[in-house]
Scaffold this motif. Sequence first.
Motif, short mmCIF file in Angstrom:
data_model
loop_
_atom_site.label_atom_id
_atom_site.label_comp_id
_atom_site.label_asym_id
_atom_site.label_seq_id
_atom_site.Cartn_x
_atom_site.Cartn_y
_atom_site.Cartn_z
N ALA A 68 38.54 27.05 -22.69
CA ALA A 68 39.26 25.88 -23.19
C ALA A 68 40.76 26.09 -23.09
N GLN A 69 41.22 27.30 -23.44
CA GLN A 69 42.64 27.62 -23.36
C GLN A 69 43.10 27.65 -21.90
N GLU A 70 42.25 28.23 -21.03
CA GLU A 70 42.59 28.29 -19.61
C GLU A 70 42.71 26.90 -19.01
N LEU A 71 41.78 26.00 -19.37
CA LEU A 71 41.81 24.64 -18.83
C LEU A 71 43.07 23.92 -19.27
N SER B 107 27.31 21.58 -13.05
CA SER B 107 27.33 20.28 -12.38
C SER B 107 28.69 19.59 -12.52
N ASN B 108 29.27 19.67 -13.71
CA ASN B 108 30.58 19.05 -13.94
C ASN B 108 31.67 19.73 -13.12
N LEU B 109 31.61 21.05 -13.03
CA LEU B 109 32.61 21.76 -12.23
C LEU B 109 32.49 21.41 -10.76
N ASP B 110 31.27 21.30 -10.25
CA ASP B 110 31.06 20.90 -8.85
C ASP B 110 31.65 19.51 -8.59
N THR B 111 31.42 18.60 -9.54
CA THR B 111 31.97 17.25 -9.40
C THR B 111 33.49 17.26 -9.44
N LEU B 112 34.05 18.10 -10.31
CA LEU B 112 35.51 18.19 -10.42
C LEU B 112 36.11 18.73 -9.13
N ILE B 113 35.45 19.72 -8.51
CA ILE B 113 35.95 20.25 -7.23
C ILE B 113 35.97 19.17 -6.17
N ASN C 295 35.10 29.82 -12.49
CA ASN C 295 34.31 29.59 -13.68
C ASN C 295 32.87 29.20 -13.36
N THR C 296 32.65 28.66 -12.18
CA THR C 296 31.27 28.46 -11.72
C THR C 296 30.57 29.80 -11.61
N LEU C 297 31.27 30.81 -11.08
CA LEU C 297 30.70 32.16 -10.98
C LEU C 297 30.47 32.75 -12.38
N SER C 298 31.43 32.54 -13.29
CA SER C 298 31.29 33.08 -14.64
C SER C 298 30.11 32.44 -15.37
N ILE C 299 29.98 31.12 -15.26
CA ILE C 299 28.87 30.43 -15.92
C ILE C 299 27.54 30.85 -15.32
N ASN C 300 27.51 31.01 -14.00
CA ASN C 300 26.27 31.47 -13.36
C ASN C 300 25.89 32.86 -13.85
N GLY C 301 26.90 33.69 -14.16
CA GLY C 301 26.61 35.00 -14.73
C GLY C 301 25.96 34.89 -16.10
N LEU C 302 26.45 33.95 -16.92
CA LEU C 302 25.83 33.70 -18.22
C LEU C 302 24.40 33.19 -18.07
N ILE C 303 24.21 32.25 -17.14
CA ILE C 303 22.87 31.70 -16.90
C ILE C 303 21.92 32.79 -16.43
N GLU C 304 22.40 33.64 -15.54
CA GLU C 304 21.57 34.74 -15.03
C GLU C 304 21.15 35.67 -16.16
N SER C 305 22.06 35.94 -17.10
CA SER C 305 21.72 36.83 -18.22
C SER C 305 20.61 36.23 -19.08
N LEU D 67 43.63 24.51 -9.69
CA LEU D 67 42.54 23.95 -10.47
C LEU D 67 41.20 24.14 -9.75
N ILE D 68 41.22 24.01 -8.41
CA ILE D 68 40.00 24.22 -7.62
C ILE D 68 39.55 25.67 -7.73
N TYR D 69 40.49 26.61 -7.63
CA TYR D 69 40.13 28.03 -7.78
C TYR D 69 39.60 28.29 -9.18
#
Length: 417
Positions: free
Chosen positions: A384-387, A221-227, A285-295, A278-280
């Motif tokens: 965190a380092q990437e951000l 949700s936070n990433l969507d808002t940031l985009i 990271n939305t895709l990466s987090i969704n992968g974690l959620i899916e697991s 930053l948008i990319y």
Amino acid sequence: MDRRSEIIFEHPEDSKEQQNLVMFKDFLSRSFGTSEFTSESAGDFSEDSSVKAVYYPKNSEEITVKDPSVRSTRFSKHVMYLISGYDSSGDFQNKRRYKEFYALRKILVDQWPGCTVPQLPPKQAIGNLDNEFVESRRKQLEHFLRQIARLNHLYGCDEMQEFLRGPPKFHRSDILTKQINWKLIALRYQNVFSQFSGFQRTPKVEKEIGELLGHLNNGISNLDTLIISCNDTFASACALESCFIRLVTDINSTKRFFHEKLQEYPIGPTTINPFAHLIYWCKNNTLSINGLIESIYKQYELQKLKTKLLGKIEEEKVKIAAIDKGKKRVIQFFNKKPNEFYKGVIESEILSLKSNVEDIDTILNLSSALVMFHEFPNFKQQKAQELLTELKNLKETCDDFFQVFIEKLSNIDIFDN
């Protein structure tokens, strides 16, 4: 060790659990000092034919997806991407289309249930050949492969290696028809994730995983808002750019009142988008987090399957109890086989069901430990380092964005002698 890991080990319910968790806590404190899944921590691949001793590139940047080109078939068009890179087995180069990336991810999810597999950008039926869309997808496909390159168990498996090095039309490969075999998957997990062998998924762990799921959903949700905020801010920056351009144009137009020779100052809109990277980053990271959620949801599915199998075992036990009481099954009136025969068949079925339950339990325990104590903590550290890097780059890009107008204005010679 991460504080979330410590919470799980507080106040164990019994001495056996306490012994296992203390042992595992000690292992965690010694093992995860770095953000990389090293060849040592990945387990011994020698006994598992489906996972080879192929180590991911020392730098995942060595894997690239580039040179998208449109191919035409009799009925449609699609984009081919050139994949190239280098690892311990040598160079590789191959051309793959999105459909083949999709097939790769599906088989990885099936054969590594409960483990995190990064997600792909979604399909798009209209506009999927537009240059802007193709370039955006290329970047996300490259990010997908680089994330897999950080996960040695995925990168070293047969499916991934055939995708990188195999023949054309990967989506039609026989390797994708592999059926789910819980016994083989459990053996592979025990081999590859042997360092987690002492871990048990307890109610406390279940609670922590549920809390983790909530945090991950908040992150989406936070990433969507940031985009959205980045896009709105860029729109404002473009409006500001337009004002500067009009201002410079007006100043240039006054030259003719002061000098006969009018030197036109080249003015054009800048192509710099300070928020593009930053948008990319947010989208990837939305895709990466969704992968974690899916697991995590896959782990819940495994838990439901385990419960279902346990229910079937109880049903089969009821049948045996009925046979022991001398009751006959309807089919016995036709084939005249004795009760002992059907009792043996049912007992064999119970053994098979129990074996499946044990295998699923192994997969569930090991995949839960992997996500909670390796993938998620490393994910936090890495992102965190990437951000931090993205924000530093954003500052520099914003400086460049306004420097364009400073240079345009400072180079105007109104009186042009």
